[in-house]
Enzyme design. Structure first.
Site, PDB file in Angstrom:
ATOM      1  CD  GLU A  97     -13.597 -26.428  58.104  1.00  0.00           C
ATOM      2  OE1 GLU A  97     -14.128 -25.755  58.998  1.00  0.00           O
ATOM      3  OE2 GLU A  97     -13.175 -27.580  58.281  1.00  0.00           O
ATOM      4  CD  GLU A 147      -5.739 -26.348  60.987  1.00  0.00           C
ATOM      5  OE1 GLU A 147      -6.016 -27.096  61.920  1.00  0.00           O
ATOM      6  OE2 GLU A 147      -6.585 -25.631  60.429  1.00  0.00           O
ATOM      7  CE  LYS A 154     -13.126 -28.016  61.968  1.00  0.00           C
ATOM      8  NZ  LYS A 154     -12.739 -28.710  60.761  1.00  0.00           N
ATOM      9  CG  HIS A 208     -10.054 -23.344  59.502  1.00  0.00           C
ATOM     10  ND1 HIS A 208     -10.696 -24.153  58.607  1.00  0.00           N
ATOM     11  CD2 HIS A 208      -9.577 -24.155  60.468  1.00  0.00           C
ATOM     12  CE1 HIS A 208     -10.614 -25.419  59.025  1.00  0.00           C
ATOM     13  NE2 HIS A 208      -9.938 -25.440  60.157  1.00  0.00           N
ATOM     14  N   GLY A 259     -10.009 -33.445  59.220  1.00  0.00           N
ATOM     15  CA  GLY A 259     -11.224 -34.254  59.313  1.00  0.00           C
ATOM     16  C   GLY A 259     -11.178 -35.557  58.537  1.00  0.00           C
ATOM     17  CB  SER A 315      -6.449 -36.208  61.351  1.00  0.00           C
ATOM     18  OG  SER A 315      -7.495 -36.062  60.411  1.00  0.00           O
ATOM     19  CG  ASN A 333     -11.845 -24.758  64.469  1.00  0.00           C
ATOM     20  OD1 ASN A 333     -12.887 -24.183  64.786  1.00  0.00           O
ATOM     21  ND2 ASN A 333     -11.466 -24.917  63.215  1.00  0.00           N
TER      22      ASN A 333
HETATM   23  C1  PEP Z   1      -9.322 -28.035  61.953  1.00  0.00           C
HETATM   24  O1  PEP Z   1     -10.320 -27.975  61.225  1.00  0.00           O
HETATM   25  O2  PEP Z   1      -8.733 -27.015  62.303  1.00  0.00           O
HETATM   26  C2  PEP Z   1      -8.855 -29.341  62.371  1.00  0.00           C
HETATM   27  C3  PEP Z   1      -7.650 -29.456  62.831  1.00  0.00           C
HETATM   28  O3  PEP Z   1      -9.769 -30.381  62.233  1.00  0.00           O
HETATM   29  P1  PEP Z   1      -9.559 -31.925  62.584  1.00  0.00           P
HETATM   30  O4  PEP Z   1      -8.737 -31.995  63.870  1.00  0.00           O
HETATM   31  O5  PEP Z   1     -10.925 -32.466  62.757  1.00  0.00           O
HETATM   32  O6  PEP Z   1      -8.810 -32.533  61.450  1.00  0.00           O
END
Ligand code: PEP
Length: 239
Positions: free
Chosen positions: A93, A161, A13, A91, A167, A203, A11
């Site tokens: 976000e 997630e 973003k 997601h 993040g 992460s 992703n």
């Molecule tokens: C995400 O936003 O889908 C994600 C997994 O981000 P990160 O790997 O940066 O935690």
């Protein structure tokens, strides 16, 4: 031992560039895992042009509507015209910043399926929900609201997630991942005819990917930050 045939989804973003696509295409090789890159809409054509054909292209969002006066929106059928095969839906976000609820997420997933795209539907608890021991309750609610109304014959992918892991450099421990993935799998098995892959996201990186992906019922990874670092993401694709 290598984990056979998992899904690694990136992703990007609101990040990325043609340079990053070119760089990644020089490093990545077809191996045992399925790779899906979800760049911003504006890089979808370039992703098709620069990435090797074994890599699938996904989008990060689609509208629940097919066409009409929805300024700034992009429909699933428009993505289908661009030969996109997957689309991230719900997601965290989008849920938090753009106020998408489970009903909207269900409608978007339906729109994606109608246009022959595979939705990657994201679910997961916030930190305060985790702290109040509500993780499974939240997952139950999200699955009932966004997934359980989809026709049982359809093919979908789910990404678990935890919002607090995105993040932040934090990840759940092995037992937490085992427990949540088993819970999600049991619920999805009651509904869908076919096995639904359940990705872990939050992460994941080049160091922890092999461990996380080997945990029971983890069908692959959804990767944000580390997918923007070519060498790290190549390692993740091969884990
Ligand atoms: C995400 O936003 O889908 C994600 C997994 O981000 P990160 O790997 O940066 O935690």
């Amino acid at each position: 031992m290598k984990n056979n045939h998992k899904i690694i989804a990136a992703n990007w973003k609101m990040n990325g560039s043609e340079e990053l696509l070119k760089e990644f295409s020089q490093f990545v090789r077809a191996k045992h895992n399925d790779i899906i890159i979800c760049p911003p809409f504006t890089l979808i054509d370039s992703a098709k042009a620069f990435l090797p054909s074994f890599i699938k292209i996904g989008a990060q969002n689609c509208s629940e509507e097919d066409k009409g006066p929805f300024t700034g929106e992009i429909s699933a059928s428009m993505l289908q015209e661009k030969n996109v095969s997957h689309v991230l839906i719900g997601h965290s976000e989008r849920r938090i910043l753009f106020k998408e609820n489970d009903d909207v997420i269900f409608k978007k997933a339906e729109a994606a399926i109608k246009s022959k795209l595979t939705p990657i539907i994201c679910i997961g608890e916030t930190l305060s929900e985790k702290k109040s021991n509500e993780t499974l309750k939240v997952l139950n609610y999200q699955i009932n609201g966004s997934l359980a109304k989809i026709n049982r014959c359809e093919k979908v992918i789910v990404a678990y997630e935890p919002v607090w892991a995105i993040g932040t450099g934090l990840t759940p421990d092995e037992n937490e991942i085992k427990e949540t993935h088993l819970y999600i799998k049991t619920k999805l098995d009651q509904h869908f005819n076919a096995d639904t892959p359940i990705l872990y996201g939050g992460s994941a990186n080049a160091e922890n990917c092999s461990h996380i992906i080997s945990i029971e019922n983890v069908g692959g990874l959804l990767v944000g930050g580390a997918s923007l670092k070519t060498r790290d993401f190549t390692t993740i694709c091969n884990c």
